[in-house]
Design an enzyme around this catalytic site. Structure first.
Site, PDB file in Angstrom:
ATOM      1  N   TYR A  17     -46.674 -46.250  16.478  1.00 55.13           N
ATOM      2  CA  TYR A  17     -46.156 -45.411  17.562  1.00 55.13           C
ATOM      3  C   TYR A  17     -45.844 -44.018  17.023  1.00 55.13           C
ATOM      4  O   TYR A  17     -45.439 -43.870  15.864  1.00 55.13           O
ATOM      5  CB  TYR A  17     -44.874 -46.013  18.137  1.00 55.13           C
ATOM      6  CG  TYR A  17     -45.011 -47.420  18.646  1.00 55.13           C
ATOM      7  CD1 TYR A  17     -45.216 -47.671  20.003  1.00 55.13           C
ATOM      8  CD2 TYR A  17     -44.922 -48.502  17.770  1.00 55.13           C
ATOM      9  CE1 TYR A  17     -45.323 -48.970  20.478  1.00 55.13           C
ATOM     10  CE2 TYR A  17     -45.030 -49.811  18.238  1.00 55.13           C
ATOM     11  CZ  TYR A  17     -45.236 -50.042  19.585  1.00 55.13           C
ATOM     12  OH  TYR A  17     -45.348 -51.330  20.059  1.00 55.13           O
ATOM     13  N   HIS A  35     -44.017 -43.358  28.675  1.00 57.67           N
ATOM     14  CA  HIS A  35     -44.379 -44.771  28.706  1.00 57.67           C
ATOM     15  C   HIS A  35     -44.787 -45.212  27.300  1.00 57.67           C
ATOM     16  O   HIS A  35     -45.720 -44.674  26.701  1.00 57.67           O
ATOM     17  CB  HIS A  35     -45.516 -45.056  29.690  1.00 57.67           C
ATOM     18  CG  HIS A  35     -45.603 -46.508  30.085  1.00 57.67           C
ATOM     19  ND1 HIS A  35     -44.741 -47.079  30.994  1.00 57.67           N
ATOM     20  CD2 HIS A  35     -46.420 -47.505  29.678  1.00 57.67           C
ATOM     21  CE1 HIS A  35     -45.050 -48.361  31.154  1.00 57.67           C
ATOM     22  NE2 HIS A  35     -46.058 -48.646  30.339  1.00 57.67           N
ATOM     23  N   VAL A  36     -44.047 -46.179  26.790  1.00 58.38           N
ATOM     24  CA  VAL A  36     -44.291 -46.697  25.443  1.00 58.38           C
ATOM     25  C   VAL A  36     -45.754 -47.131  25.303  1.00 58.38           C
ATOM     26  O   VAL A  36     -46.291 -47.821  26.168  1.00 58.38           O
ATOM     27  CB  VAL A  36     -43.353 -47.881  25.149  1.00 58.38           C
ATOM     28  CG1 VAL A  36     -43.876 -48.715  23.993  1.00 58.38           C
ATOM     29  CG2 VAL A  36     -41.954 -47.381  24.824  1.00 58.38           C
ATOM     30  N   HIS A  37     -46.394 -46.713  24.221  1.00 59.88           N
ATOM     31  CA  HIS A  37     -47.787 -47.108  23.977  1.00 59.88           C
ATOM     32  C   HIS A  37     -48.045 -47.251  22.482  1.00 59.88           C
ATOM     33  O   HIS A  37     -47.637 -46.423  21.686  1.00 59.88           O
ATOM     34  CB  HIS A  37     -48.772 -46.123  24.606  1.00 59.88           C
ATOM     35  CG  HIS A  37     -48.552 -44.696  24.243  1.00 59.88           C
ATOM     36  ND1 HIS A  37     -47.527 -43.937  24.776  1.00 59.88           N
ATOM     37  CD2 HIS A  37     -49.226 -43.870  23.399  1.00 59.88           C
ATOM     38  CE1 HIS A  37     -47.583 -42.710  24.287  1.00 59.88           C
ATOM     39  NE2 HIS A  37     -48.590 -42.642  23.434  1.00 59.88           N
ATOM     40  N   LEU A  38     -48.726 -48.314  22.147  1.00 54.75           N
ATOM     41  CA  LEU A  38     -49.081 -48.615  20.766  1.00 54.75           C
ATOM     42  C   LEU A  38     -50.480 -48.088  20.481  1.00 54.75           C
ATOM     43  O   LEU A  38     -51.435 -48.425  21.180  1.00 54.75           O
ATOM     44  CB  LEU A  38     -49.038 -50.128  20.536  1.00 54.75           C
ATOM     45  CG  LEU A  38     -49.533 -50.641  19.183  1.00 54.75           C
ATOM     46  CD1 LEU A  38     -48.617 -50.175  18.058  1.00 54.75           C
ATOM     47  CD2 LEU A  38     -49.649 -52.174  19.197  1.00 54.75           C
TER      48      LEU A  38
END
Length: 291
Positions: A199, A207-210
């Site tokens: 991350y 918006h959390v994104h890997l």
């Protein structure tokens, strides 16, 4: 107010074309229609001309008020141009912000759905962008990949940033990591390319994104120092480290001064040799590409 003084034996001509003015001379009042011309002969006395408009209707008064406001705003902005918002924009990927309609709020505040930083929320709903999905996450291709293979794993749950993560999200993050591992295993070049999953410490997109990204960095979308350092310094936080912080501390802490990491010199991620420019770096990276 216009005042016209007599000249000896002079004849003055006044052409009036304003909207329905009234001309008052001594005790006389004359109504002028739009476009009508008024000829005044001045031989003896001075003339005083006053312009007054007829009583406006409620609607026209409102329109006049709005026009006045628009006129005032344009004059205060200069050159008749509208004030531009801090950014007008189109969705962009990490590191490619173009321009905004409103200033970006804090990571934990609600943001406009049309804001450029909300682009991921749009992309994750697009079937053309999706390469995998289940009931918990979706995987999309990065619009501006920084390597040959660059995917983003996003949860369906709305989680704005790393700071919003809580202990109850641990299992979700582990699932995201497993999905990332699956993407790598199914990649046709997995046998010859190295991958990392992690991350960004301070992501540009909400918006959390890997990130699941191959380490060749062979892409025309990798254009500047910010792009490079966001994936090759501690600005890129490994997935397992994020999970460990959440399990141990109950939250994810971003190191102070993380943004300064984006300004570090350009160093090859493989041999650590410093390069003066992005073109030089890209040329150097070719020496590390698999045959």
């Amino acid at each position: 107010m216009w005042t016209m003084w007599p000249w000896a034996k002079a004849i003055r001509l006044l052409v009036l074309t304003s909207y329905k003015p009234h001309v008052a001379h001594l005790y006389n009042q004359v109504a002028i229609k739009p476009g009508q011309r008024l000829y005044m002969v001045n031989q003896l006395y001075p003339y005083t001309v006053r312009f007054t408009e007829e009583t406006l209707t409620a609607r026209s008064a409102a329109e006049g008020s709005n026009a006045s406001k628009r006129s005032h705003r344009m004059s205060s902005e200069g050159n008749g141009e509208k004030i531009k918002s801090p950014a007008n924009t189109t969705p962009s990927s990490d590191g490619s912000p173009p321009a905004k309609k409103t200033p970006p709020p804090g990571p934990d505040k609600a943001e406009s759905a049309g804001h450029w930083s909300q682009g991921l929320k749009v992309s994750m709903q697009d079937p053309k962008m999706q390469v995998y999905k289940d009931d918990r996450v979706v995987v999309i291709k990065d619009k501006y990949p920084k390597a040959r293979y660059h995917w983003l794993v996003l949860p369906w749950d709305s989680i704005s940033s790393l700071k919003a993560l809580r202990p109850e999200h641990v299992e979700l993050l582990k699932h995201m990591q497993r999905v990332g591992d699956q993407m790598v295993r199914e990649c046709r070049d997995a046998h010859k390319l190295h991958f990392r999953m992690g991350y960004h410490a301070i992501p540009s997109m909400s918006h959390v994104h890997l990130h699941v990204i191959s380490q060749d960095f062979d892409s025309p979308c990798l254009k500047n120092k910010k792009h490079w350092n966001s994936f090759t310094t501690d600005y890129f936080v490994e997935s397992q480290d994020v999970v460990a912080m959440l399990e141990h501390d109950g939250r994810v802490t971003v190191k102070e001064g993380a943004s300064e990491l984006l300004k570090l010199p350009l160093r090859c991620h493989a041999c650590r040799k410093e390069q003066p420019t992005i073109p030089k770096l890209k040329e150097h990276l070719k020496t590390h590409l698999p045959a």
